[in-house]
Structure formats: structure tokens, C-alpha cells
Enzyme design. Structure first.
Site, PDB file in Angstrom:
ATOM      1  CB  THR A   1      -1.925 -14.938  26.399  1.00 19.42           C
ATOM      2  OG1 THR A   1      -2.289 -16.232  25.925  1.00 19.42           O
ATOM      3  CG2 THR A   1      -2.863 -14.496  27.501  1.00 19.42           C
TER       4      THR A   1
ATOM      5  CG  ASP B   1       1.825 -13.732  17.919  1.00 15.92           C
ATOM      6  OD1 ASP B   1       2.375 -13.563  16.806  1.00 15.92           O
ATOM      7  OD2 ASP B   1       0.876 -14.516  18.089  1.00 15.92           O
TER       8      ASP B   1
ATOM      9  N   PRO C   1       9.198 -19.900  24.091  1.00 15.35           N
ATOM     10  CG  PRO C   1       9.895 -21.456  25.664  1.00 15.35           C
ATOM     11  CD  PRO C   1       9.922 -20.003  25.354  1.00 15.35           C
TER      12      PRO C   1
END
Ligand SMILES: Nc1ncnc2c1ncn2[C@@H]1O[C@H](COP(=O)(O)OP(=O)(O)OP(=O)(O)O)[C@@H](O)[C@H]1O
Ligand SMILES: Nc1nc(=O)c2ncn([C@H]3C[C@H](O)[C@@H](CO)O3)c2[nH]1
Length: 207
Positions: free
Chosen positions: A19, A86, A12
């Protein structure tokens, strides 16, 4: 299509996808496919008025991700090269199911299936789970202005939706390996040894 090449990091809002995927990309020397956030013209408007802007925003994300994944297929996946992203394309549905309703949801759902049916599926998903407190802290720390007044109920619901979505993906795509990370406990940013553990687990699944 080759297997063992395509890794997606999911979770979420604020879970740490960018990162972790950036760290993994550097550590494993795998090209990174990153979400476009800053140039998104609808995000700020969306957080101010979800109902008014949701269709534009969801379509923008869908078209961007479609284009990125299409390019990635040609550039890397078709050549058996590894790539890490990502996001997983499925996140479009996770969000859109919450932000759209009625005719707009139905139109979006159809377009989603048409566009994504032949896109490559990740071989490995790294799913970062985190609770509301952790996410709110990270969103605040990151400091994007348009996210600071996010409705906590929206985020809370997304946490639940993500759990359901991952369970559903595990069932519908049994060839995809899912590694779940407890983002509340595991701090891969400040504890190198915790990052190293993730790296060794990932290495077991990529070719
Ligand atoms: N494990 C962690 N420990 C401490 N801070 C973290 C950790 N993971 C991420 N952060 C910090 O939390 C913030 C959010 O991380 P990041 O931008 O990677 O999240 P994201 O999941 O990509 O977010 P979004 O869903 O908005 O794209 C950043 O400021 C990042 O430095
Ligand atoms: N509504 C909606 N649909 C999406 O597909 C989607 N993907 C990401 N986001 C939001 C979360 C972060 O604020 C910010 C960066 O991830 O954008 C989305 N919002």
C-alpha cells in the site's frame, strides 16, 4: 553505484508495504517493483503445511526476488534512476531462518549469500512496525484465503525477527538510512496529512 535512488519498504506480513510503496510510487513518480504473490504456487500449500513446503517456498521467493533485482539494476539503478520496491532482499533470511532448519537451512543460507552478494542495496528503507492486533486485523480485512488460518505465534515471532533484522541491517549497512513508521498509530491510507509527512521525510533522503 549511484546513491539516493533505491527505496525499499519493509515490515511484517500485512504491515502495509504494498500500500505505502504504491502510494509513494504514484506521488513521487518513481517506478514500483512489486512482490509476486498471486502467482506463487507454493504459498497456499506452505500455510497448510509449513514443514513440508518451506524449502520450495523460500527458494521460489529468493529466485523471484533475485531476478527482479537483477532486472532492476540493469533497467534503473545502473542508470542512476530511482526505484521503489515493496521488499528488501534481506526478508528472505528473516523468513527462512524461521521456516527452515538443519541441512535445508544451511543449504539455503549458502545459496542466499551467493545469489545476493552483489545485488544493489537500498539507500533508504521505510520500516513499518505494527503489533499483532493491527496485523491480524489487516490480514483479515485483505482476505487472502490462504492467510486466514495463519498461526498467530508465527506472526508474533516475525514481528520480533523484523525488529532484530532492522537493527542488524542498521549496523551492517550504515550507509542505508532507515525511517521507522509506527503502523499502529500512523494511518497513511485515510489521513492524507500523515502520508504527506512520510513523503516529505522520504524527499529529504532521495536525490
Ligand atoms: N495504514 C493503514 N491503515 C489502514 N489499512 C491499511 C494500512 N496499510 C495497509 N492497510 C490495509 O491492510 C491490508 C494489508 O496491506 P498491504 O497488502 O499493503 O500489506 P503488505 O505489508 O504489503 O502485506 P504482505 O506482507 O502480505 O505483502 C490491505 O488491505 C491494506 O489496504
Ligand atoms: N515463508 C515466506 N518467506 C518469504 O520470503 C516471504 N515473503 C512473503 N511471504 C508471505 C507473507 C504473505 O503471506 C505473502 C505476501 O507477502 O507471502 C513470505 N513467506
Amino acid at each position: 553505484m549511484s546513491t539516493g535512488s533505491f527505496i525499499a519498504v519493509e515490515g511484517p506480513i500485512g504491515a502495509g508495504k504494498t500500500t505505502l510503496s504504491t502510494m509513494l510510487s504514484q506521488e513521487l513518480n518513481i517506478p514500483l517493483l512489486k512482490e509476486i504473490v498471486e502467482e506463487n504456487p507454493f504459498l497456499g500449500k506452505f500455510y497448510d503445511n509449513i514443514e513440508e513446503w518451506s524449502f520450495q517456498l523460500e527458494m521460489f521467493f529468493l529466485c523471484n526476488r533475485y531476478k527482479q533485482l537483477e532486472d532492476t539494476t540493469t533497467k534503473y539503478i545502473q542508470h542512476g534512476q530511482q526505484v521503489i520496491s515493496d521488499y528488501h532482499i534481506y526478508k528472505n533470511l528473516i523468513f527462512a531462518q524461521r521456516t527452515l532448519s538443519g541441512v535445508k537451512w544451511e543449504k539455503y543460507r549458502q545459496i542466499y549469500h551467493i545469489l545476493t552478494g552483489d545485488l544493489p542495496k537500498p539507500d533508504l528503507i521505510i520500516y513499518i512496525r505494527a503489533d499483532l492486533q493491527t496485523l491480524l486485523k489487516r490480514i483479515q480485512m485483505r482476505g487472502r484465503s490462504f492467510e486466514q488460518n495463519m498461526d498467530t505465534a508465527y506472526l508474533e515471532q516475525l514481528i520480533i525477527d523484523y525488529d532484530h533484522a532492522m537493527a542488524s541491517l542498521a549496523e551492517s549497512e550504515p550507509d542505508t538510512k532507515i525511517i521507522t513508521i509506527d503502523g499502529n498509530q500512523i494511518d497513511f491510507v485515510t489521513h492524507r496529512e500523515q502520508f504527506d509527512l512520510i513523503v516529505s521525510e522520504v524527499k529529504e533522503y532521495i536525490k
